[in-house]
Write an enzyme that holds these catalytic residues in place. Structure first.
Site, short mmCIF file in Angstrom:
data_model
loop_
_atom_site.label_atom_id
_atom_site.label_comp_id
_atom_site.label_asym_id
_atom_site.label_seq_id
_atom_site.Cartn_x
_atom_site.Cartn_y
_atom_site.Cartn_z
CD GLU A 168 -3.05 -1.18 2.10
OE1 GLU A 168 -3.03 -0.33 2.99
OE2 GLU A 168 -3.97 -2.01 1.96
CD GLU A 354 -3.70 -5.98 3.46
OE1 GLU A 354 -4.56 -5.18 3.89
OE2 GLU A 354 -2.48 -5.82 3.59
C1 GBH Z 1 -4.68 -2.27 5.04
O1 GBH Z 1 -4.84 -0.91 5.01
C2 GBH Z 1 -3.34 -2.59 5.62
O2 GBH Z 1 -2.47 -3.11 4.64
C3 GBH Z 1 -3.38 -3.52 6.80
O3 GBH Z 1 -2.17 -3.46 7.47
C4 GBH Z 1 -4.57 -3.18 7.66
O4 GBH Z 1 -4.58 -3.89 8.84
C5 GBH Z 1 -5.79 -3.47 6.87
O5 GBH Z 1 -5.76 -2.84 5.63
C6 GBH Z 1 -7.09 -3.11 7.56
O6 GBH Z 1 -7.23 -1.74 7.70
O7 GBH Z 1 -12.81 6.07 4.60
O8 GBH Z 1 -14.19 4.42 3.47
O9 GBH Z 1 -12.61 5.75 2.22
C7 GBH Z 1 -6.03 -0.42 4.44
C8 GBH Z 1 -6.01 1.07 4.57
C9 GBH Z 1 -8.34 1.44 4.67
C10 GBH Z 1 -6.90 3.12 3.91
C11 GBH Z 1 -9.54 2.17 4.08
C12 GBH Z 1 -8.06 3.86 3.32
C13 GBH Z 1 -10.35 4.31 3.35
C14 GBH Z 1 -11.72 3.90 3.82
N1 GBH Z 1 -7.14 1.71 3.98
N2 GBH Z 1 -9.29 3.58 4.02
S1 GBH Z 1 -12.92 5.11 3.52
#
Ligand code: GBH
Length: 451
Positions: A168, A354
């Protein structure tokens, strides 16, 4: 009542994912150096509830138990990450043999149990010593990373056959250097864009190193992507959705095409941000990869709202279902995204590296009834069937996550696992979703009921 069967190719790779910092604990052990996340966690108010990753799931010590759980689950693959500061405690100083030995024991155990290791080199654990020299804003960090990667390729050649450079890059650049929610907690557009570029250059150089060394196996990376729809057909809303989509694609387009999207470049300039790009950088970034790892969590309906957030837009809540963190659940987005990638970049092999959701799961009488996670998995996996039928070169699905873990700035407040972890006793309890997934893996097909 009708039912539809979604079946998967015999060699389809079912798996689970985690990352080192989120599960290992043992931060002070066997010569590990500090990382930028240790630093962030020490600042009051940066992590929910003052949580930290000192113990996490204690997987550094309990990995045999974790592997036994995976074996029983029947997964073919496990995606994990290697903690850079365990291998190079100072980032670019001397190597720590104890770090290598730990991962050797661990990978050997996976192989012994017939589980294919999928290794991420960078899941956000930058050695703090490198941050003090400028972190990802500095090109020195690129060299240090490639050296770490080379060590891993040499040490694990033949043992690990699936490698990912970065997890990411959007999160690294935007969460870490623009929104300041993640380590190193910086808030600056120029920093974010420079970091984005350097991370991609480090990715490209690492892929090149992998080829030079003739390392066995395949290499790719794991960007996160989200599907966005404009709230209306008004041009401003359409532009907002374009920005939301393209900011993630900023980390994909150059890898496949060797250029940054022009319209986004122009928009970043309005924010005073333009990365330094050296001659040859774009060719490096576009070094061909063997597979794409896609991290998919959902999408949103957005409309233009100047000044509202970093993208000048807002998410519109149409009342659709959300996970307990408020993220909008959008299974069809997975199908759309897989097709979009294939249409734009060709038939690259793809693994979902993921996909998951957090719910406030509790153990009641020894059971965790997480029906909402089962529905989440079922609905997303059903979309994979449509994607495969559309010709997407989909090789596998590795769900996030094997077990509940340290969710970065959210601490232990979100549970994403198929296995529940009691953070007091460290007891692992498989949830109902674990048994559901086990059954799916055994059958290799999914039955959907519809009325
Ligand atoms: C991943 O990040 C990571 O790789 C992992 O380490 C983590 O544990 C996992 O996911 C769970 O979070 O506000 O609806 O637009 C994901 C990170 C999550 C970042 C969703 C952007 C936007 C959601 N992303 N977020 S929203």
């Amino acid at each position: 009542m009708m039912s539809t069967i979604v079946s998967f190719p015999p060699d389809f790779v079912w798996g689970v994912s985690t990352s080192a910092y989120q599960i290992e604990g043992a931060l002070q052990e066997d010569g590990r150096g500090p990382s930028i996340w240790d630093e962030l966690a020490a600042i009051p108010g940066r992590i929910w509830n003052g949580d930290d990753a000192e113990v996490a799931c204690d997987s550094y010590h309990r990995y045999e138990e974790d592997i036994a759980l995976m074996k029983e689950l029947g997964v073919k693959a496990y995606r994990f990450s290697v903690s850079w500061p365990r291998i190079y405690p100072q980032g670019d100083g001397p190597i720590n043999p104890k770090g290598i030995e730990h991962y050797k024991r661990f990978v050997a155990k996976l192989l012994e149990n017939g589980i294919e290791p999928f290794c991420t080199l960078y899941h956000w654990e930058l050695p703090q010593a490198l941050q003090e020299k400028g972190g990802w804003e500095s090109r020195g960090t690129i060299d240090a990373f490639v050296r770490f990667a080379e060590t891993m390729f040499r040490e694990f050649d033949g043992m690990i056959k699936h490698w990912m450079t970065f997890n990411e890059p959007w999160c690294i650049a935007i969460n870490g250097h623009l929104l300041g929610r993640h380590a190193p907690g910086i808030r600056s557009w120029p920093s974010a864009l420079q970091v984005a570029h350097h991370v991609l250059v480090a990715h490209g150089l690492t892929v090149r190193k992998f080829r030079e060394l003739g390392t066995q196996g395949q290499i790719g990376y794991a960007p996160d992507m989200y599907w966005y729809e404009p709230f209306s057909r008004k041009q401003d809303d359409v532009d907002a959705a374009y920005r939301a989509f393209s900011i993630y694609n900023w980390f994909v387009e150059p890898v496949f095409k060797g250029t940054y999207p022009d319209r986004m470049k122009a928009w970043f300039q309005t924010k005073g941000a333009e990365p330094d790009i050296l001659p040859g950088d774009m060719e490096l970034i576009a070094e061909p990869i063997d597979f794409l790892g896609l991290n998919f969590y959902g999408g949103n309906i957005v409309r233009s709202k100047p000044g509202n957030n970093y993208l000048d837009l807002e998410h519109v809540d149409l009342g659709y279902e959300k996970s307990d963190k408020g993220w909008f659940i959008f299974p069809e987005g997975l199908y759309l995204m897989l097709n979009w990638i294939t249409d734009h970049y060709g038939s690259i092999p793809i693994y979902i590296t993921e996909n998951g959701a957090c719910f406030n799961d509790e153990v009641v009488d020894g059971k965790v009834d997480d029906g909402r996670r089962i529905a989440f998995l079922q609905n997303h996996i059903a979309e994979l069937g449509r994607a495969i039928e559309s010709g997407v070169n989909l090789k596998g699905y590795l769900t996030w996550s094997l077990m509940d873990n340290f969710e970065w700035a959210f601490g232990y407040s979100c549970r994403f696992g198929l296995v529940h972890v009691d953070y007091r006793t460290l007891k692992r309890t498989p949830k109902e979703s674990y048994y559901w997934y086990r059954k799916l893996i055994r059958k290799n097909w999914l039955e959907l009921e519809s009325r």
